[in-house]
Design a protein around this motif. Sequence first.
Motif, PDB file in Angstrom:
ATOM      1  N   VAL A  67      67.603  50.704  44.304  1.00 34.17           N
ATOM      2  CA  VAL A  67      67.282  49.566  43.443  1.00 34.17           C
ATOM      3  C   VAL A  67      68.574  48.890  42.998  1.00 34.17           C
ATOM      4  O   VAL A  67      69.561  49.546  42.676  1.00 34.17           O
ATOM      5  CB  VAL A  67      66.446  49.996  42.211  1.00 34.17           C
ATOM      6  N   THR A  68      68.560  47.565  43.003  1.00 27.79           N
ATOM      7  CA  THR A  68      69.696  46.783  42.518  1.00 27.79           C
ATOM      8  C   THR A  68      69.168  45.694  41.595  1.00 27.79           C
ATOM      9  O   THR A  68      68.008  45.300  41.672  1.00 27.79           O
ATOM     10  CB  THR A  68      70.483  46.139  43.677  1.00 27.79           C
ATOM     11  N   VAL A  69      70.054  45.203  40.711  1.00 23.86           N
ATOM     12  CA  VAL A  69      69.635  44.200  39.737  1.00 23.86           C
ATOM     13  C   VAL A  69      69.477  42.843  40.414  1.00 23.86           C
ATOM     14  O   VAL A  69      70.052  42.577  41.479  1.00 23.86           O
ATOM     15  CB  VAL A  69      70.635  44.088  38.576  1.00 23.86           C
ATOM     16  N   VAL A  70      68.687  41.992  39.770  1.00 20.47           N
ATOM     17  CA  VAL A  70      68.584  40.583  40.150  1.00 20.47           C
ATOM     18  C   VAL A  70      69.405  39.827  39.103  1.00 20.47           C
ATOM     19  O   VAL A  70      68.952  39.677  37.964  1.00 20.47           O
ATOM     20  CB  VAL A  70      67.120  40.113  40.157  1.00 20.47           C
ATOM     21  N   PRO A  71      70.625  39.400  39.421  1.00 22.79           N
ATOM     22  CA  PRO A  71      71.573  38.918  38.401  1.00 22.79           C
ATOM     23  C   PRO A  71      71.025  37.828  37.494  1.00 22.79           C
ATOM     24  O   PRO A  71      71.330  37.792  36.302  1.00 22.79           O
ATOM     25  CB  PRO A  71      72.755  38.412  39.234  1.00 22.79           C
TER      26      PRO A  71
END
Length: 448
Positions: free
Chosen positions: A417-421
């Motif tokens: 999982v990675t952030v959506v800036p």
Amino acid sequence: MIPPKPASRPDRVSLWRYMQLFRRDILSAQPARLYRAWMAEFRTPFFRSYLMNQPDLVKTVLKDRPDDFPKSDRIGEGLRPLLGNSVFLTNGETWKRQRRIIDPAFEGGRLRETFPAMWAASEAAAARLPDGVTEIEEQTSHAAADVIFRTLFSIPIENELASAVFHEFRAYQRSQPILNLAAFVPLPRWMPRLFRRDTRASAARIRALITQLVAQRADEIAQGTAPDDLATKIMTTADPETGDTFSAEEMVDQVAIFFLAGHETSASALAWALYLLALYPDWQAKVASEAQALQDCDFGVMSKLPVTREVFRETLRLYPPVPMMVREATCPERFRDRDVRKGSQLVLSPWHLHRHTRLWDRPDDFDPARWHTENGKTCQRDAFIPFSAGARVCTGAGFAMVEGPLILARLLRDTEVTVVPERVPVPVAHLTVRAQDGIWLNLRKRQR
């Protein structure tokens, strides 16, 4: 990098403005000084309330003298259409009777028995995760609800009744403010309470569906065909003092709070945990590494997830699902040289206590390693109450500390999982601490 928290209001605002802010969001309605205050007094024309952050005062209210500080009826008013007279809202002898019947179902040995159902729900949750940008609160709500139905009634969320309850509850969750007018004004008992029409209707539909589940289980118990799950255990346990069991209506009340407490709170914590791990990829990598141990349904695997457990605990510190608890003084008190009148509201705020600048080192930082420091150990004992404390500690606390790390690890075993800036979540308090516009993450299959 500091995880997001709501902006605080100015120290001084009018009562009318405060009520407006409070109804919109209980967290951003509070002044910043509460993060450093030991005790704060709020006066209105109707009542006085006191927020308590000093550990000794919290201990007095929750652990030393809980009978002198029962739950405030004002807070329960908004939830009564759904929860009736559940263990979450009652006080005194009624509450003690309910806990005598409920507690045996959640004793330590039962966790091992419910683990296969949790495992199945975590596997199903991992299989449901999509690729790409996803609103993760919806996914964690689905997973937590599945755990409740599997452990309580031995049915997956795909069951028609279970699915109906879940979807009705999502509508209810967004329509129900954490407080209603009764929290501000001590209305007489005879005066009718005002609830939004859609909130009352949604609560009635949820209770009707739960009534069907309880009736089906009662028939299975009578026929000797009921599975040995939490619902059967609770419905067949007699009060050791009176010999009575729950009536059908009482059981509907209890199932409603099991679903609220076990689904809403777990979904909130899991969603924030996934966001934090997206924000801190080094910690995510540690959890994903531990998660490789999750291959077989074996309760012993939980001992192989120490980092995941610390991450989940740190999430509960930064984003406690229940941000505030309210008790009522049944007699005059004197706390910190203040005279507290009988009937005053005593607010215990995990949100502020867990981020208190005079208690915690770097209180706004995400640092799961803090639990191994002297400061972390001291604060865990004296200033960490995500499940409340004392006699009224959440009966499902042990359950949650198995469910949360298990699902978190299982999801991250196969998914990164990675952030959506451009979509930073803003915490707000609905029934639990959620994100104002959801928590959006980018998901992709992990390369092994």
